[in-house]
Design a protein around this motif. Structure first.
Motif, short mmCIF file in Angstrom:
data_model
loop_
_atom_site.label_atom_id
_atom_site.label_comp_id
_atom_site.label_asym_id
_atom_site.label_seq_id
_atom_site.Cartn_x
_atom_site.Cartn_y
_atom_site.Cartn_z
N LEU A 1 -5.54 6.11 -52.21
CA LEU A 1 -4.25 6.07 -52.90
C LEU A 1 -3.76 4.63 -53.07
N GLN A 2 -3.92 3.82 -52.02
CA GLN A 2 -3.52 2.42 -52.11
C GLN A 2 -4.40 1.68 -53.12
N TYR A 3 -5.67 2.03 -53.15
CA TYR A 3 -6.59 1.40 -54.10
C TYR A 3 -6.13 1.62 -55.54
N HIS A 4 -5.73 2.83 -55.86
CA HIS A 4 -5.35 3.13 -57.24
C HIS A 4 -3.96 2.60 -57.58
N ALA A 5 -3.14 2.28 -56.57
CA ALA A 5 -1.80 1.75 -56.83
C ALA A 5 -1.79 0.23 -56.92
N ASP A 6 -2.91 -0.42 -56.62
CA ASP A 6 -2.97 -1.87 -56.52
C ASP A 6 -3.64 -2.44 -57.77
N ALA A 7 -3.05 -3.51 -58.32
CA ALA A 7 -3.64 -4.14 -59.52
C ALA A 7 -4.88 -4.96 -59.19
N PHE A 8 -5.05 -5.34 -57.93
CA PHE A 8 -6.17 -6.21 -57.55
C PHE A 8 -7.52 -5.62 -57.94
N PRO A 9 -7.82 -4.34 -57.61
CA PRO A 9 -9.15 -3.81 -57.96
C PRO A 9 -9.42 -3.80 -59.45
N VAL A 10 -8.38 -3.56 -60.27
CA VAL A 10 -8.58 -3.53 -61.72
C VAL A 10 -8.97 -4.92 -62.22
N ARG A 11 -8.27 -5.95 -61.72
CA ARG A 11 -8.59 -7.32 -62.12
C ARG A 11 -9.97 -7.72 -61.61
N LEU A 12 -10.30 -7.28 -60.41
CA LEU A 12 -11.61 -7.59 -59.84
C LEU A 12 -12.73 -6.97 -60.68
N PRO B 1 8.65 -20.82 -35.73
CA PRO B 1 8.13 -19.80 -36.64
C PRO B 1 8.74 -18.42 -36.35
N ALA B 2 8.78 -17.60 -37.37
CA ALA B 2 9.18 -16.19 -37.23
C ALA B 2 8.22 -15.37 -38.07
N VAL B 3 7.57 -14.38 -37.44
CA VAL B 3 6.51 -13.61 -38.10
C VAL B 3 6.78 -12.12 -37.96
N ALA B 4 6.67 -11.40 -39.08
CA ALA B 4 6.63 -9.94 -39.06
C ALA B 4 5.40 -9.54 -39.87
N TYR B 5 4.78 -8.44 -39.49
CA TYR B 5 3.52 -8.05 -40.11
C TYR B 5 3.69 -6.85 -41.05
N GLY B 6 2.90 -6.87 -42.13
CA GLY B 6 2.82 -5.74 -43.04
C GLY B 6 1.36 -5.45 -43.34
N ASP B 7 1.12 -4.53 -44.28
CA ASP B 7 -0.26 -4.17 -44.64
C ASP B 7 -0.57 -4.50 -46.09
N PHE B 8 0.16 -5.46 -46.65
CA PHE B 8 0.05 -5.92 -48.03
C PHE B 8 0.76 -5.00 -49.01
N SER C 1 1.62 -11.35 -49.63
CA SER C 1 1.21 -10.69 -50.87
C SER C 1 2.44 -10.50 -51.74
N ASP C 2 2.21 -10.42 -53.05
CA ASP C 2 3.34 -10.20 -53.96
C ASP C 2 3.96 -8.83 -53.77
N GLN C 3 3.13 -7.83 -53.43
CA GLN C 3 3.68 -6.50 -53.19
C GLN C 3 4.66 -6.54 -52.01
N MET C 4 4.30 -7.24 -50.93
CA MET C 4 5.20 -7.34 -49.79
C MET C 4 6.44 -8.16 -50.16
N ALA C 5 6.26 -9.19 -51.00
CA ALA C 5 7.43 -9.97 -51.44
C ALA C 5 8.39 -9.11 -52.25
N ALA C 6 7.85 -8.22 -53.10
CA ALA C 6 8.70 -7.33 -53.89
C ALA C 6 9.49 -6.40 -52.97
N GLY C 7 8.84 -5.89 -51.91
CA GLY C 7 9.56 -5.06 -50.95
C GLY C 7 10.62 -5.86 -50.21
N ALA C 8 10.30 -7.11 -49.84
CA ALA C 8 11.28 -7.97 -49.16
C ALA C 8 12.50 -8.21 -50.05
N ALA D 1 0.09 -11.37 -58.77
CA ALA D 1 -0.12 -10.03 -59.33
C ALA D 1 0.91 -9.78 -60.43
N PRO D 2 0.70 -8.78 -61.29
CA PRO D 2 1.67 -8.51 -62.36
C PRO D 2 3.10 -8.30 -61.87
#
Length: 335
Positions: A78-89, A222-229, A255-262, A285-286
């Motif tokens: 599901l993540q694969y089909h929602a991500d623009a990276f594989p299409v560009r690759l 530094p301040a770090v929080a983790y996501g999964d991209f 990642s831009d996806q995480m930036a959009a969520g932020a 990414a787009p």
């Protein structure tokens, strides 16, 4: 395709697999050929022994190429089909396989998954090469592919140096330059939303953040929080950062996806970007251009990564070969 000559050690035999598994050679053969039923426990022992010894059934040398290259993507489908990276690759990969000369067979596999049927297919003379995409974990699969004389390339730095040829973007330098920009703009509380630390991209982008922070004159903590991209993980990580450090005024997201969520979380808190909090992503990414304000980001050349990976694969590279492509900052309004 020429046969590799990287490893001159004797190939493991079926008898050695049987001895390690504590079964007869006939039983080991039945398990690996799926020619008769055996108990689940015995089958598991035999398959484990085969993996540990990097055993593959030997096949006669091919007299012709199959015309197929396998792209194995280690990601949730599901993540694969929602991500623009594989299409560009895939667009980049397709540049190197014009017309009907070669087909691309794409397999999506959950991270850390062991799929014996897929391994048998890849090692069974059905493909001319294998491109591994995403965090593929330990080197068991690559050992089997090398043993079966199947060329293999990783898109992304492998978990163990020298395990396999690879193509990657310069994630560390890209992240370092992004964080330097935030620090140079006068921001003194710069946090990061990092990717999974067990992935090469996640680890390298986090290392770039720490290098830039260590070099800043302000010696900021530094301040770090983790996501999964993903976008949702960026939204949650941004909330954690605000809870930890309400005064933060800049964020580098891996990642831009995480930036959009932020960005969504910052808006819910009434914080303006970039006036209150500057924000930089990674990938170009787009979604980066669609964000409002437009997202400053680090561009990695995804299509070129694909084309260079395919070029490397088709010439059957040495295991230690690598191609690392530069990244560059795309400046928009967010930071």
């Amino acid at each position: 395709m020429p046969q590799p000559t990287h490893d001159d050690s004797p190939a493991p035999t079926l008898a050695e697999v049987a001895r390690r598994a504590g079964v007869s050679t006939a039983t080991a053969s039945r398990v690996l050929n799926r020619s008769a039923r055996v108990s689940t426990e015995v089958a598991a022992r035999v398959e484990r022994a085969a993996r540990e010894l990097a055993y593959v059934r030997r096949r006669a040398a091919r007299t012709r190429e199959t015309g197929v290259v396998a792209i194995v993507v280690f990601a949730d489908p599901l993540q694969y089909h929602a991500d623009a990276f594989p299409v560009r690759l895939l667009a980049g990969l397709r540049r190197c396989v014009p017309g009907a000369e070669r087909e691309l067979a794409v397999f999506t596999v959950p991270r850390r998954s062991r799929r014996p049927p897929l391994v048998r297919y890849l090692c069974g003379g059905h493909v001319d090469g294998v491109l591994l995409v995403g965090p593929w974990g330990d080197t068991g699969l690559t050992r089997l592919l090398h043993a079966a004389r199947v060329p293999v390339v990783s898109l992304g730095r492998p978990p163990e140096p020298g395990a396999v040829a690879f193509v990657d973007a310069d994630n560390l330098v890209g992240a370092r330059n992004a964080v330097r920009r935030l620090c140079a703009s006068g921001r003194r509380s710069v946090a990061t939303i990092a990717g999974p630390p067990d992935t090469a991209a996640g680890a390298d982008r986090l290392a770039g953040y720490h290098q830039a922070m260590a070099a800043t004159a302000a010696a900021a903590r530094p301040a770090v929080a983790y996501g999964d991209f993903s976008s949702a993980s960026g939204e949650h990580a941004m909330q954690r950062l605000l809870d930890q450090r309400p005064e933060l005024n800049a964020v580098f997201a891996a990642s831009d996806q995480m930036a959009a969520g932020a960005l969504r979380t910052l808006r819910r808190h009434g914080l303006r970007v970039p006036e209150d909090v500057a924000l930089i992503g990674f990938d170009d990414a787009p979604v980066a251009a669609r964000c409002r304000p437009g997202l400053t980001t680090v561009r990695q050349p995804v299509e070129e990564l694909g084309s260079r990976a395919m070029e490397l694969l088709l010439r059957n590279p040495e295991r230690g070969e690598s191609v690392v492509l530069p990244t560059h900052l795309v400046v928009r309004a967010s930071g």
